[in-house]
Scaffold this active site. Structure first.
Site, PDB file in Angstrom:
ATOM      1  N   SER A 181      23.504  41.263  71.599  1.00 40.02           N
ATOM      2  CA  SER A 181      23.167  39.860  71.890  1.00 40.02           C
ATOM      3  C   SER A 181      23.829  39.396  73.182  1.00 40.02           C
ATOM      4  O   SER A 181      23.215  38.710  74.006  1.00 40.02           O
ATOM      5  CB  SER A 181      23.640  38.957  70.743  1.00 40.02           C
ATOM      6  OG  SER A 181      22.910  39.228  69.583  1.00 40.02           O
ATOM      7  N   GLY A 226      12.798  41.437  70.502  1.00 37.31           N
ATOM      8  CA  GLY A 226      12.568  40.042  70.128  1.00 37.31           C
ATOM      9  C   GLY A 226      13.457  39.094  70.906  1.00 37.31           C
ATOM     10  O   GLY A 226      13.039  37.989  71.298  1.00 37.31           O
ATOM     11  N   ARG A 277       5.243  40.095  65.713  1.00 38.04           N
ATOM     12  CA  ARG A 277       6.310  39.181  65.261  1.00 38.04           C
ATOM     13  C   ARG A 277       5.988  37.723  65.608  1.00 38.04           C
ATOM     14  O   ARG A 277       5.373  37.439  66.634  1.00 38.04           O
ATOM     15  CB  ARG A 277       7.647  39.637  65.840  1.00 38.04           C
ATOM     16  CG  ARG A 277       8.015  41.001  65.256  1.00 38.04           C
ATOM     17  CD  ARG A 277       9.334  41.497  65.727  1.00 38.04           C
ATOM     18  NE  ARG A 277      10.419  40.662  65.261  1.00 38.04           N
ATOM     19  CZ  ARG A 277      11.672  40.806  65.657  1.00 38.04           C
ATOM     20  NH1 ARG A 277      11.979  41.747  66.539  1.00 38.04           N
ATOM     21  NH2 ARG A 277      12.615  40.028  65.191  1.00 38.04           N
ATOM     22  N   SER A 291      17.666  30.472  63.275  1.00 35.23           N
ATOM     23  CA  SER A 291      17.405  31.561  64.228  1.00 35.23           C
ATOM     24  C   SER A 291      18.101  31.295  65.548  1.00 35.23           C
ATOM     25  O   SER A 291      17.838  30.291  66.215  1.00 35.23           O
ATOM     26  CB  SER A 291      15.899  31.701  64.457  1.00 35.23           C
ATOM     27  OG  SER A 291      15.662  32.420  65.649  1.00 35.23           O
ATOM     28  N   GLN A 294      17.670  33.079  68.138  1.00 34.28           N
ATOM     29  CA  GLN A 294      16.713  33.297  69.224  1.00 34.28           C
ATOM     30  C   GLN A 294      15.940  32.022  69.523  1.00 34.28           C
ATOM     31  O   GLN A 294      15.764  31.652  70.689  1.00 34.28           O
ATOM     32  CB  GLN A 294      15.754  34.439  68.860  1.00 34.28           C
ATOM     33  CG  GLN A 294      16.464  35.789  68.810  1.00 34.28           C
ATOM     34  CD  GLN A 294      15.564  36.932  68.385  1.00 34.28           C
ATOM     35  OE1 GLN A 294      14.412  36.718  67.984  1.00 34.28           O
ATOM     36  NE2 GLN A 294      16.077  38.144  68.450  1.00 34.28           N
ATOM     37  N   ASP A 313      21.445  40.908  60.397  1.00 34.04           N
ATOM     38  CA  ASP A 313      21.069  42.270  60.822  1.00 34.04           C
ATOM     39  C   ASP A 313      21.776  43.353  60.003  1.00 34.04           C
ATOM     40  O   ASP A 313      21.397  44.521  60.050  1.00 34.04           O
ATOM     41  CB  ASP A 313      21.391  42.472  62.309  1.00 34.04           C
ATOM     42  CG  ASP A 313      20.487  41.633  63.202  1.00 34.04           C
ATOM     43  OD1 ASP A 313      19.403  41.225  62.752  1.00 34.04           O
ATOM     44  OD2 ASP A 313      20.873  41.382  64.362  1.00 34.04           O
ATOM     45  N   LYS A 361      11.502  40.853  60.870  1.00 34.17           N
ATOM     46  CA  LYS A 361      12.300  41.597  61.857  1.00 34.17           C
ATOM     47  C   LYS A 361      11.461  42.772  62.398  1.00 34.17           C
ATOM     48  O   LYS A 361      10.248  42.768  62.239  1.00 34.17           O
ATOM     49  CB  LYS A 361      13.608  42.078  61.214  1.00 34.17           C
ATOM     50  CG  LYS A 361      14.526  40.929  60.788  1.00 34.17           C
ATOM     51  CD  LYS A 361      15.067  40.189  61.982  1.00 34.17           C
ATOM     52  CE  LYS A 361      15.938  39.017  61.556  1.00 34.17           C
ATOM     53  NZ  LYS A 361      16.303  38.176  62.704  1.00 34.17           N
ATOM     54  N   ARG A 366      12.066  44.173  56.572  1.00 35.70           N
ATOM     55  CA  ARG A 366      13.275  44.897  56.150  1.00 35.70           C
ATOM     56  C   ARG A 366      13.559  44.770  54.649  1.00 35.70           C
ATOM     57  O   ARG A 366      14.355  45.550  54.121  1.00 35.70           O
ATOM     58  CB  ARG A 366      14.488  44.438  56.974  1.00 35.70           C
ATOM     59  CG  ARG A 366      14.462  44.994  58.380  1.00 35.70           C
ATOM     60  CD  ARG A 366      15.702  44.647  59.185  1.00 35.70           C
ATOM     61  NE  ARG A 366      15.630  45.270  60.501  1.00 35.70           N
ATOM     62  CZ  ARG A 366      16.328  44.863  61.560  1.00 35.70           C
ATOM     63  NH1 ARG A 366      17.161  43.824  61.448  1.00 35.70           N
ATOM     64  NH2 ARG A 366      16.222  45.487  62.713  1.00 35.70           N
ATOM     65  N   ARG A 370      17.604  49.753  62.749  1.00 33.48           N
ATOM     66  CA  ARG A 370      18.627  49.499  61.717  1.00 33.48           C
ATOM     67  C   ARG A 370      18.279  50.177  60.385  1.00 33.48           C
ATOM     68  O   ARG A 370      19.176  50.556  59.626  1.00 33.48           O
ATOM     69  CB  ARG A 370      18.855  47.999  61.548  1.00 33.48           C
ATOM     70  CG  ARG A 370      19.365  47.366  62.844  1.00 33.48           C
ATOM     71  CD  ARG A 370      20.015  46.035  62.643  1.00 33.48           C
ATOM     72  NE  ARG A 370      20.065  45.308  63.905  1.00 33.48           N
ATOM     73  CZ  ARG A 370      20.983  45.506  64.858  1.00 33.48           C
ATOM     74  NH1 ARG A 370      21.929  46.395  64.697  1.00 33.48           N
ATOM     75  NH2 ARG A 370      20.952  44.810  65.980  1.00 33.48           N
TER      76      ARG A 370
HETATM   77  C1  S3P Z   1      19.615  37.602  67.797  1.00 29.44           C
HETATM   78  C2  S3P Z   1      19.306  36.761  66.764  1.00 29.44           C
HETATM   79  C3  S3P Z   1      18.838  37.225  65.452  1.00 29.44           C
HETATM   80  C4  S3P Z   1      19.101  38.700  65.245  1.00 29.44           C
HETATM   81  C5  S3P Z   1      18.727  39.511  66.444  1.00 29.44           C
HETATM   82  C6  S3P Z   1      19.513  39.058  67.665  1.00 29.44           C
HETATM   83  C7  S3P Z   1      20.083  37.031  69.086  1.00 29.44           C
HETATM   84  O1  S3P Z   1      17.437  37.015  65.354  1.00 29.44           O
HETATM   85  O2  S3P Z   1      18.414  39.172  64.112  1.00 29.44           O
HETATM   86  O3  S3P Z   1      18.982  40.883  66.228  1.00 29.44           O
HETATM   87  O4  S3P Z   1      20.621  37.781  69.918  1.00 29.44           O
HETATM   88  O5  S3P Z   1      19.937  35.825  69.269  1.00 29.44           O
HETATM   89  P1  S3P Z   1      16.823  35.616  64.812  1.00 29.44           P
HETATM   90  O6  S3P Z   1      17.116  34.570  65.803  1.00 29.44           O
HETATM   91  O7  S3P Z   1      15.339  35.879  64.683  1.00 29.44           O
HETATM   92  O8  S3P Z   1      17.464  35.386  63.486  1.00 29.44           O
END
Ligand code: S3P
Length: 429
Positions: free
Chosen positions: A21, A92, A120, A166, A168, A312, A339, A343, A385
């Site tokens: 991240s 993602g 996704r 989330s 993200q 994760d 994901k 999962r 994963r």
């Molecule tokens: C992440 C947020 C998570 C995580 C991903 C990395 C990030 O996703 O599962 O591996 O770096 O912001 P979500 O925002 O969809 O939960």
């Protein structure tokens, strides 16, 4: 591929790869700041390389001498349009965070990914960015990539109550809000990883966070920094579980990032009775060494606010639960379905092949333990994963385990099988 088995206990120390991240964000913040950013311990795995390549395509000078990555920032106004659609692979984080960045740019960009990414959900990011004034179009009117972002240099601020927990989605909105004229407020459903907020501060920006409420005003300018990235607790998780469930083991994981929005697995391991020690805590870099010894484990309930803090890690936590005494219940984790694979199904079905007592539910898993595992023919299903979790399961299984699509592991941890070999002791025999 034939997976390794642990003939005796696991021993040794591992420096797990750098945080995924933070690696993504270090390129993004470096690009959007003015002046130079240097990045030490960048994760050179497929996902983060997708981010690096995408920003090069947007005209950002990025130089990798093999040790340090240097990004010459172009500022929020210096990105250049790219006439070809940009491929972001399996990532993602790349596509969603870039949507927020590109929403504030006065040109059009198309982003797409591999078959998994193109399935996704993106509406969760498109909806708030549209409210801010950008135009975003999915493939044939759907919410799926390829996504075309027609940005504007006239973004409006937003007050947004997030329907999903989330990081993200939150980060995409934050990148847009930094470019909007006025004050934006985001209210999280549950607190999720806060690397974007921390890096806004690190790069000289202003942001306030009060529990679930985050406030940021724009437009802001950011200044290049020297970034040093700690190890990824999500990668360490595989070895924490391996050490706990393999008899006669003691493993040390070095320099693991301990940001409190990421340490749900430490809480769960402790709750289940694992013999985990946190050593050499380095406050400045929010990192520590984690020492794990074989443990007798008790089942637990994992639900609610902790879920985003270990989202994760849930596949490998499910494996952990197969070796704990009693019934472990994982709920409120419906996000697992969207994901890199579903999962919930992948974890349940692949571990069932190995003899685990694990049942999928609409928002999680129910696992009864302890159950001995047996070797089987399993698949990562293209999900890094899931692949790594199955190699850890194979360590304690009787008989050979064969893994299909092992290459998925390169998404986040290219040295994974070498690290497993080292602790199994194969290299020393
Ligand atoms: C992440 C947020 C998570 C995580 C991903 C990395 C990030 O996703 O599962 O591996 O770096 O912001 P979500 O925002 O969809 O939960």
């Amino acid at each position: 591929m034939d997976l390794l088995q642990a003939q005796k206990g696991l021993q040794g120390s591992i420096t797990v790869p750098s945080d995924k991240s933070i690696s993504h964000r270090s390129i993004m913040f470096g690009a959007l700041a003015t002046g130079q950013t240097t990045i030490k311990n960048f994760l050179r795995a497929q996902d983060c390389l997708s981010t690096l390549k995408a920003f090069k395509k947007l005209g950002v000078p990025i130089f990798d001498d093999g040790k340090t990555i240097t990004v010459t920032g172009v500022g929020f106004n210096g990105l250049k349009a790219c006439d070809k659609a940009i491929d972001v692979g399996n990532s993602g984080t790349t596509i969603r965070l870039m949507m927020g960045i590109l929403a504030g740019q006065d040109f059009s960009t198309t982003l797409f990914g591999d078959a998994s990414l193109n399935r996704r959900p993106m509406e969760r990011v498109m909806a708030p960015l549209r409210q801010m004034g950008a135009t975003l179009l999915g493939d044939n009117g759907s919410e799926f990539p390829p996504i075309t972002i027609n940005g504007t240099n006239n973004l409006q601020p937003i007050h947004y109550q997030m329907p999903v927990a989330s990081a993200q989605v939150k980060s995409a909105i934050l990148f847009a809000a930094l470019q909007a004229k006025g004050t934006s407020t985001i209210v999280e459903k549950e607190i999720s990883r806060n690397h974007t907020e921390e890096m806004i501060r690190q790069f000289g920006g202003k942001i306030t966070a009060n529990k679930k409420e985050i406030t940021v005003s724009g437009p802001q300018t950011l200044t290049g920094q020297n970034v040093v990235i700690p190890g990824d607790i999500s990668s360490a998780a595989f070895f924490l579980v391996a050490g706990a469930i393999t008899s006669g083991s003691q493993l040390i994981l070095k320099n693991v990032g301990m940001n409190p929005t990421r340490t749900g697995i430490v809480d769960v391991l402790t709750q289940m009775g694992a013999r985990l020690k946190i050593e050499n805590y380095d406050e400045k870099n929010q990192a520590a060494d984690l020492k794990m010894t074989t443990s007798t484990l008790t089942a637990t309930i994992i639900a609610g606010e902790i879920i985003p803090r270990l989202i994760d890690e849930l596949p490998v936590i499910a494996l952990l639960a197969t070796q704990a005494h009693g019934q472990t219940i994982i709920k409120d984790a419906q996000e697992l379905k969207v994901k890199e694979t579903n999962r919930i199904d992948a974890t349940a079905e692949e571990l069932q092949k190995m003899g685990a007592d694990i049942t999928p539910t609409t928002d999680g898993l129910i696992i009864n333990g302890p159950t001995p595992l047996k070797g089987a023919h399993v698949s990562s299903r293209g999900d890094h994963r899931i692949g790594m979790m199955l190699q850890i399961a194979a360590l304690i299984a009787t008989g050979k385990t064969q893994l299909d699509q092992p290459e998925a592991i390169n998404i986040s941890y290219p040295e994974f099988f070498d690290d497993v070999k080292n602790i199994v002791g194969e290299k020393n025999e």
